[in-house]
Design an enzyme around this catalytic site. Structure first.
Site, PDB file in Angstrom:
ATOM      1  N   ALA A  10       0.803  -1.229   0.000  1.00 36.28           N
ATOM      2  CA  ALA A  10       0.000   0.000   0.000  1.00 36.28           C
ATOM      3  C   ALA A  10       0.831   1.271   0.000  1.00 36.28           C
ATOM      4  O   ALA A  10       0.308   2.350  -0.278  1.00 36.28           O
ATOM      5  CB  ALA A  10      -0.949  -0.012   1.200  1.00 36.28           C
ATOM      6  N   ILE A  14       2.235   1.673  -7.387  1.00 34.24           N
ATOM      7  CA  ILE A  14       0.932   1.347  -7.979  1.00 34.24           C
ATOM      8  C   ILE A  14      -0.176   1.722  -7.000  1.00 34.24           C
ATOM      9  O   ILE A  14      -1.179   2.351  -7.369  1.00 34.24           O
ATOM     10  CB  ILE A  14       0.851  -0.142  -8.371  1.00 34.24           C
ATOM     11  N   ALA A  15       0.022   1.355  -5.725  1.00 32.53           N
ATOM     12  CA  ALA A  15      -1.003   1.674  -4.727  1.00 32.53           C
ATOM     13  C   ALA A  15      -1.227   3.182  -4.645  1.00 32.53           C
ATOM     14  O   ALA A  15      -2.360   3.643  -4.453  1.00 32.53           O
ATOM     15  CB  ALA A  15      -0.611   1.115  -3.359  1.00 32.53           C
ATOM     16  N   ASN A 128       4.059  -9.300  -9.636  1.00 36.39           N
ATOM     17  CA  ASN A 128       4.582 -10.318 -10.565  1.00 36.39           C
ATOM     18  C   ASN A 128       5.430 -11.381  -9.884  1.00 36.39           C
ATOM     19  O   ASN A 128       6.044 -11.089  -8.874  1.00 36.39           O
ATOM     20  CB  ASN A 128       5.409  -9.605 -11.631  1.00 36.39           C
ATOM     21  N   ASP A 164      -2.671  -5.255 -20.162  1.00 33.42           N
ATOM     22  CA  ASP A 164      -2.285  -5.718 -21.499  1.00 33.42           C
ATOM     23  C   ASP A 164      -3.460  -5.547 -22.470  1.00 33.42           C
ATOM     24  O   ASP A 164      -3.289  -5.133 -23.617  1.00 33.42           O
ATOM     25  CB  ASP A 164      -1.849  -7.183 -21.435  1.00 33.42           C
ATOM     26  N   HIS A 192       0.819 -13.253 -18.025  1.00 32.92           N
ATOM     27  CA  HIS A 192       1.173 -11.823 -18.023  1.00 32.92           C
ATOM     28  C   HIS A 192       2.698 -11.730 -18.034  1.00 32.92           C
ATOM     29  O   HIS A 192       3.343 -11.544 -17.016  1.00 32.92           O
ATOM     30  CB  HIS A 192       0.595 -11.121 -16.797  1.00 32.92           C
TER      31      HIS A 192
HETATM   32  P1  NDP Z   1       4.986  -1.213  -7.587  1.00 34.75           P
HETATM   33  O1  NDP Z   1       3.833  -0.751  -6.791  1.00 34.75           O
HETATM   34  O2  NDP Z   1       5.442  -0.369  -8.733  1.00 34.75           O
HETATM   35  O3  NDP Z   1       4.779  -2.704  -8.179  1.00 34.75           O
HETATM   36  C1  NDP Z   1       4.317  -3.750  -7.361  1.00 34.75           C
HETATM   37  C2  NDP Z   1       4.217  -5.029  -8.144  1.00 34.75           C
HETATM   38  O4  NDP Z   1       3.335  -4.881  -9.239  1.00 34.75           O
HETATM   39  C3  NDP Z   1       5.541  -5.531  -8.730  1.00 34.75           C
HETATM   40  O5  NDP Z   1       5.572  -6.929  -8.551  1.00 34.75           O
HETATM   41  C4  NDP Z   1       5.417  -5.193 -10.177  1.00 34.75           C
HETATM   42  O6  NDP Z   1       6.108  -6.128 -11.005  1.00 34.75           O
HETATM   43  C5  NDP Z   1       3.935  -5.430 -10.392  1.00 34.75           C
HETATM   44  N1  NDP Z   1       3.380  -4.897 -11.630  1.00 34.75           N
HETATM   45  C6  NDP Z   1       2.440  -5.506 -12.371  1.00 34.75           C
HETATM   46  N2  NDP Z   1       2.109  -4.798 -13.436  1.00 34.75           N
HETATM   47  C7  NDP Z   1       2.863  -3.699 -13.397  1.00 34.75           C
HETATM   48  C8  NDP Z   1       3.002  -2.591 -14.252  1.00 34.75           C
HETATM   49  N3  NDP Z   1       2.327  -2.444 -15.363  1.00 34.75           N
HETATM   50  N4  NDP Z   1       3.865  -1.606 -13.903  1.00 34.75           N
HETATM   51  C9  NDP Z   1       4.574  -1.717 -12.786  1.00 34.75           C
HETATM   52  N5  NDP Z   1       4.495  -2.776 -11.957  1.00 34.75           N
HETATM   53  C10 NDP Z   1       3.671  -3.752 -12.264  1.00 34.75           C
HETATM   54  O7  NDP Z   1       6.242  -1.498  -6.639  1.00 34.75           O
HETATM   55  P2  NDP Z   1       6.823  -0.667  -5.433  1.00 34.75           P
HETATM   56  O8  NDP Z   1       8.173  -1.239  -5.184  1.00 34.75           O
HETATM   57  O9  NDP Z   1       6.639   0.801  -5.608  1.00 34.75           O
HETATM   58  O10 NDP Z   1       5.877  -1.072  -4.230  1.00 34.75           O
HETATM   59  C11 NDP Z   1       5.752  -2.370  -3.760  1.00 34.75           C
HETATM   60  C12 NDP Z   1       5.365  -2.268  -2.300  1.00 34.75           C
HETATM   61  O11 NDP Z   1       5.070  -3.594  -1.871  1.00 34.75           O
HETATM   62  C13 NDP Z   1       6.465  -1.726  -1.404  1.00 34.75           C
HETATM   63  O12 NDP Z   1       5.943  -0.659  -0.639  1.00 34.75           O
HETATM   64  C14 NDP Z   1       6.820  -2.906  -0.496  1.00 34.75           C
HETATM   65  O13 NDP Z   1       7.112  -2.521   0.815  1.00 34.75           O
HETATM   66  C15 NDP Z   1       5.529  -3.710  -0.565  1.00 34.75           C
HETATM   67  N6  NDP Z   1       5.655  -5.139  -0.276  1.00 34.75           N
HETATM   68  C16 NDP Z   1       4.775  -5.634   0.603  1.00 34.75           C
HETATM   69  C17 NDP Z   1       4.817  -6.942   0.966  1.00 34.75           C
HETATM   70  C18 NDP Z   1       3.870  -7.428   1.980  1.00 34.75           C
HETATM   71  O14 NDP Z   1       2.823  -6.833   2.194  1.00 34.75           O
HETATM   72  N7  NDP Z   1       4.185  -8.524   2.649  1.00 34.75           N
HETATM   73  C19 NDP Z   1       5.798  -7.852   0.404  1.00 34.75           C
HETATM   74  C20 NDP Z   1       6.674  -7.255  -0.546  1.00 34.75           C
HETATM   75  C21 NDP Z   1       6.586  -5.925  -0.879  1.00 34.75           C
HETATM   76  P3  NDP Z   1       7.615  -5.915 -11.523  1.00 34.75           P
HETATM   77  O15 NDP Z   1       8.490  -6.061 -10.320  1.00 34.75           O
HETATM   78  O16 NDP Z   1       7.762  -7.019 -12.522  1.00 34.75           O
HETATM   79  O17 NDP Z   1       7.638  -4.533 -12.130  1.00 34.75           O
END
Ligand code: NDP
Length: 341
Positions: A10, A14-15, A128, A164, A192
């Protein structure tokens, strides 16, 4: 009715593009929304900033927000769960490394959803590798004992291929110089990933077959087929990398927008319109049962989705879909080898 929506990752990008639109009513209109925001401990400070901004928007429909690092608390009584949080792909990481890191996350989140969410929860996996993460989460959800004595149906877990799909709509619209609103029946098949199969063979443009319309702007059917194979399919499949190259950051806003499209359509129905959703296969189009694959889907007004059946696949589409399905099967086997299935 008040909707409870859990969002993981969150504090991520993306969030950040998603939460404000959700709270503003873009999925549920004026219906009240409760948000349950899950993060890892190291992101809690950033999440505090998001909470402040949500408060400062004074959204009338946003009745309650809880931020937590406890998955059971985040998913309690959830009507919907947007699983965005995932371990990022880092330099030097191979697919097994990514699967290992995310298998752990999605096993934990799936199990908590299985225990704590409503039995008819709608789960949309964005993180992903989304299809296989959905498979892992669904598996662990379905193993949990629940207070209501029911077991979670793995078909409640879907993965996002709507971005997509939306990209394919736009790419076709740009080619033929028509509004996206004139296009229907675009389909994304498979995973995907860059093996996905963006497909306009059955698409219609203002009711006319899309291949015919493309042939007009391409000087004939052979050139149209070349454009599809050499431009359209690779451009859609690699659009995420193109956005990163141009913007220096990932396609967070369009991913968020697509996740909201997916959830809204799954909740309120598509009125006969086909959308692409990655859902648990029941063996449709030769996809092995249980894999989470993208298909053309419609959703009834009561929120039940179904795969559109009866599409005749030519040899080219069949081969492309088979390759993407083979990739999904190998991800599943790797996840099983790592003990996640
Ligand atoms: P993003 O919000 O940018 O992306 C999150 C995920 O969405 C990645 O796996 C990313 O894949 C995927 N994704 C799917 N489609 C898209 C797209 N079109 N463009 C970009 N991403 C896409 O990542 P952030 O690093 O900004 O944020 C992730 C958050 O998740 C962090 O705040 C972290 O702390 C949290 N987190 C929470 C966890 C939990 O609750 N236990 C565990 C791990 C992380 P790809 O990597 O292939 O781009």
């Amino acid at each position: 009715m008040t909707r409870t929506v859990a969002v993981t990752g969150a504090a991520g990008s993306i969030a950040y593009a998603l939460l404000f639109r959700l709270a503003a009513g873009e999925v549920y209109g004026k219906e009240p929304v409760r948000l349950r925001l899950l993060e890892v401990p190291q992101a809690v400070d950033r999440l505090d900033g998001v909470l402040m901004e949500l408060a400062d928007c004074a959204f009338p429909a946003l009745v309650d927000v809880v931020a937590t690092t406890d998955p059971d608390e985040a998913f309690a009584d959830a009507d919907a769960a947007l699983l965005v949080g995932a371990a990022p792909r880092q330099e030097g990481m191979n697919r097994a490394d990514l699967l290992r890191a995310n298998g752990e996350v999605f096993r934990t989140h799936g199990a908590a959803i299985g225990r704590a969410a409503k039995a008819d929860v709608r789960v949309v996996v964005v993180g992903n590798p989304a299809n296989t993460n959905a498979l892992i989460a669904a598996h662990h959800a379905s193993l949990q004992d629940r207070e209501d004595g029911r077991r979670m149906d793995p078909a409640r877990f879907t993965a996002l291929t709507r971005l997509d799909h939306n990209r394919a709509m736009s790419a076709l619209a740009a080619k033929i110089d028509a509004p996206v609103g004139s296009i229907e029946r675009i389909t994304i098949w498979g995973n995907h990933s860059n093996t996905q199969v963006p497909d306009l063979t059955d698409a219609l443009v203002d009711g006319r077959p899309a291949p015919e319309v493309v042939a007009e702007v391409c000087d004939g059917p052979a050139a149209a087929r070349d454009w599809v194979a050499d431009d359209f399919i690779p451009a859609v499949a690699n659009r995420g990398a193109a956005v990163i190259a141009a913007r220096g950051a990932s396609s967070a806003a369009s991913a968020a927008s697509a996740a909201l499209d997916h959830l809204r359509d799954w909740t309120f129905g598509t009125d006969g319109v086909r959308v692409s959703m990655a859902v648990r296969s029941s063996g449709e189009y030769g996809v092995p049962e249980g894999l989470v694959s993208s298909f053309p889907c419609t959703v009834e007004a009561d929120g039940s989705y179904r795969v559109v059946e009866g599409i005749e696949l030519d040899a080219d589409r069949r081969a492309r879909i088979d390759a993407s399905i083979a990739e999904l099967a190998s991800e599943r086997d790797e996840a099983a080898g790592l003990g996640f299935l």
